[in-house]
Write an enzyme that holds these catalytic residues in place. Structure first.
Site, PDB file in Angstrom:
ATOM      1  N   CYS A  68       1.786  45.185  27.182  1.00 12.86           N
ATOM      2  CA  CYS A  68       2.673  44.767  26.999  1.00 12.86           C
ATOM      3  C   CYS A  68       4.027  45.213  26.304  1.00 12.86           C
ATOM      4  CB  CYS A  68       2.516  43.767  25.868  1.00 12.86           C
ATOM      5  SG  CYS A  68       1.134  44.156  24.103  1.00 12.86           S
ATOM      6  N   LYS A 107       6.190  32.805  27.871  1.00  5.53           N
ATOM      7  CA  LYS A 107       6.182  31.460  28.282  1.00  5.53           C
ATOM      8  C   LYS A 107       5.308  30.344  27.234  1.00  5.53           C
ATOM      9  CE  LYS A 107       5.743  28.750  32.275  1.00  5.53           C
ATOM     10  NZ  LYS A 107       6.211  28.503  33.550  1.00  5.53           N
ATOM     11  N   VAL A 108       3.832  31.516  27.450  1.00  3.25           N
ATOM     12  CA  VAL A 108       2.621  30.403  27.033  1.00  3.25           C
ATOM     13  C   VAL A 108       2.700  30.677  25.692  1.00  3.25           C
ATOM     14  CG1 VAL A 108       0.265  30.492  27.030  1.00  3.25           C
ATOM     15  CG2 VAL A 108       1.324  31.091  29.038  1.00  3.25           C
ATOM     16  N   GLY A 109       3.046  31.889  25.112  1.00  2.00           N
ATOM     17  CA  GLY A 109       3.159  32.102  23.688  1.00  2.00           C
ATOM     18  C   GLY A 109       4.223  31.485  23.087  1.00  2.00           C
ATOM     19  N   GLY A 153      -0.134  36.473  24.569  1.00  2.00           N
ATOM     20  CA  GLY A 153      -0.315  37.309  25.764  1.00  2.00           C
ATOM     21  C   GLY A 153       1.751  37.277  26.363  1.00  2.00           C
ATOM     22  N   SER A 154       1.640  36.149  27.277  1.00  2.00           N
ATOM     23  CA  SER A 154       3.195  36.309  27.882  1.00  2.00           C
ATOM     24  C   SER A 154       3.578  35.383  26.754  1.00  2.00           C
ATOM     25  CB  SER A 154       2.867  35.759  29.459  1.00  2.00           C
ATOM     26  OG  SER A 154       2.747  34.137  29.454  1.00  2.00           O
ATOM     27  N   GLU A 173       2.055  37.843  19.512  1.00  2.00           N
ATOM     28  CA  GLU A 173       1.663  39.326  19.924  1.00  2.00           C
ATOM     29  C   GLU A 173       2.196  38.452  21.537  1.00  2.00           C
ATOM     30  OE1 GLU A 173       2.621  41.675  18.073  1.00  2.00           O
ATOM     31  OE2 GLU A 173       1.182  40.858  16.703  1.00  2.00           O
TER      32      GLU A 173
END
Length: 485
Positions: free
Chosen positions: A287, A234-236, A231-232, A253
């Protein structure tokens, strides 16, 4: 469609059941807004139930002969072939993916299942020499136990299977949390195929929920040992931080801001085709997409003319139409974010060589140039059909600009001299880069992952073994050790 009616539930311990949350996740078709399903969310209690079921089922699954485990994935592969048209329709309806994109996703999902078939029998141990006489060192490769998988909305069928299948093949149990926008294709459908293929109850569980309901419970729970998140960034970052604070391994990833470099000796027609695909496949919601196309000034005018002509020819519309090349973005908020980015960039002084409009979630392609340095359009990941063309004087400037980003996921270099391309590629700070090809590639046996803010760890091939297993050292003293006291 029956998938949405039949699979709009949680899958825990081999049972299909409703969540006990106080609200529903509404699954919408992003193209026409049709309601596909309403799924009552899972609570913290269901998350715990899923992890406990996985923990209990994993022991017997790990003890199962790997050739028996392998047979589950062989049957799953057959089921996907048999249900290919139904799955295609589900991808079109839930993701807004075009038929071309659905075929691409299904092809790769099957390739990763084929690799999972091999992974089931791949782990190897070691016998290592010992410093003491009469001693033997054995290193065993074992499953980690339970793996958490959090999958994204852009390629949910592929990217769920990509982590789920190897983790299962290596003897782990899995709890999968699909993205809220793709709960069926990224979650329930994966579970249904593996259930029908003979996977024992509890070995895979799917919880459809939202962080607003469960907070960090999915990551903090004591059972899972590895968190696989796509995912993003920021969340990662949050996932990795929480996982580390609980001594869990994470495989992240994350996003990218890839550059496709066109040098002065490149085959321009071919480079145009590669660049258009690299940016606009699945509406740019990839991505690995080429956000930036860096073009040598010697060929800038010719490349730009051909590139913009091809972009203008792309058909935008209903993803169910086989002729459509650009379908909808995943939701209205994403469409608004992309449109707003374009408007801000033009207001700051950029030139729109192609200016796409928007209608609902349909956003037509935009090609920008003269983008001010430091602009969001140059620095951040653009998850939509917008590309920036940047003129460069030489290789050195191309490398400098390509590296001027906090991301490092993918990239490409186009040149008539392959070894020159490799030399340039080696200077780019990225986990993956391709000479004379697109930026969008994934293969089951090649390490996949990024540098910098694009993630931690690798997936695919032997990297799956490293990610989803652990080692145990057992020493055996066949004689007698001598102790100092």
């Amino acid at each position: 469609m029956s998938y949405f009616a039949d699979l709009a539930r949680q899958y825990i311990a081999g049972e299909w059941k409703s969540g006990t949350g106080s609200w529903d996740i509404i699954d919408f078709n992003p193209y026409n807004g049709d309601k596909l399903a309403a799924i009552t969310i899972a609570t913290v209690d269901e998350v715990d139930e899923a992890y406990r079921a996985a923990e209990q089922a994993q022991r017997a699954w790990a003890a199962t002969n790997p050739y028996t485990r392998r047979a589950v994935f062989e049957r799953a592969l057959t089921l996907i072939d048999e249900r290919q048209e139904e799955i295609t329709e589900a991808i079109i309806a839930e993701l807004g993916g075009t038929r071309l994109k659905a075929a691409f996703e299904l092809h790769l999902a099957k390739e990763f299942l084929r690799e999972a078939i091999l992974l089931a029998v791949r782990p190897e141990g070691q016998i290592l020499p010992a410093a003491a006489d009469g001693k033997e060192n054995r290193v065993y490769r074992q499953p980690v136990g339970v793996v958490s998988v959090i999958s994204p909305f852009n390629f949910p069928f592929l990217l769920s299977f990509k982590s789920v299948a190897p983790a299962l093949a290596l003897g782990n149990a899995v709890v999968l949390k699909p993205h809220q926008n793709t709960p069926i294709v990224g979650g329930s459908l994966v579970a249904k195929i593996l259930e029908d293929a003979g996977l024992p109850p509890g070995v895979l569980n799917v919880v459809i929920t939202d962080i607003a309901e469960i907070g960090d419970a999915f990551i903090e729970h004591p059972v899972p040992k590895v968190i696989s998140f796509t995912g993003s960034d920021k969340v990662g970052r949050h996932v990795g931080t929480v996982a580390a604070s609980h001594f869990k391994r994470s495989v992240l990833e994350l996003g990218g801001n890839s550059a496709l470099i066109v040098l002065e000796d490149a085959d321009l027609d071919y480079a145009v085709d590669a660049a258009v695909f690299s940016r606009f496949v699945h509406q740019g919601q990839v991505c690995m997409s080429a956000n930036r196309v860096l073009v040598h000034r010697a060929v800038l005018d010719e490349f730009t003319g051909k590139f913009t002509a091809k972009v203008r020819s792309l058909k935008v519309g209903d993803p169910a139409d086989p002729e459509t090349q650009i379908g909808p973005l995943i939701n209205p908020a994403q469409a608004e974010a992309v449109t707003s980015l374009v408007e801000r960039t033009i207001e700051a002084g950029a030139t729109a060589l192609v200016r796409g409009g928007s209608e609902g979630t349909l956003v037509s392609p935009t090609v920008l140039t003269d983008v001010p340095e430091g602009s969001d359009a140059l620095c951040q990941e653009i998850f939509g059909p917008v590309v920036v063309i940047v003129p460069v004087e030489d290789e050195d400037e191309a490398v400098r600009i390509a590296n001027d980003t906090p991301y490092g996921l993918s990239g490409a270099v186009h040149t008539a001299d392959v070894e020159r391309g490799v030399r340039v590629a080696q200077r780019i700070e990225t986990g993956m880069i391709h000479v004379n090809d697109s930026t969008v590639h994934d293969e089951p046996i090649v390490p996949f992952g990024g540098e910098k803010h694009s993630g931690l760890g690798r997936l695919n091939g032997d990297a799956m073994v490293e990610s989803f297993t652990t080692t145990k050292w057992i020493s055996i003293q066949h004689g007698r050790s001598v102790f100092p006291f």
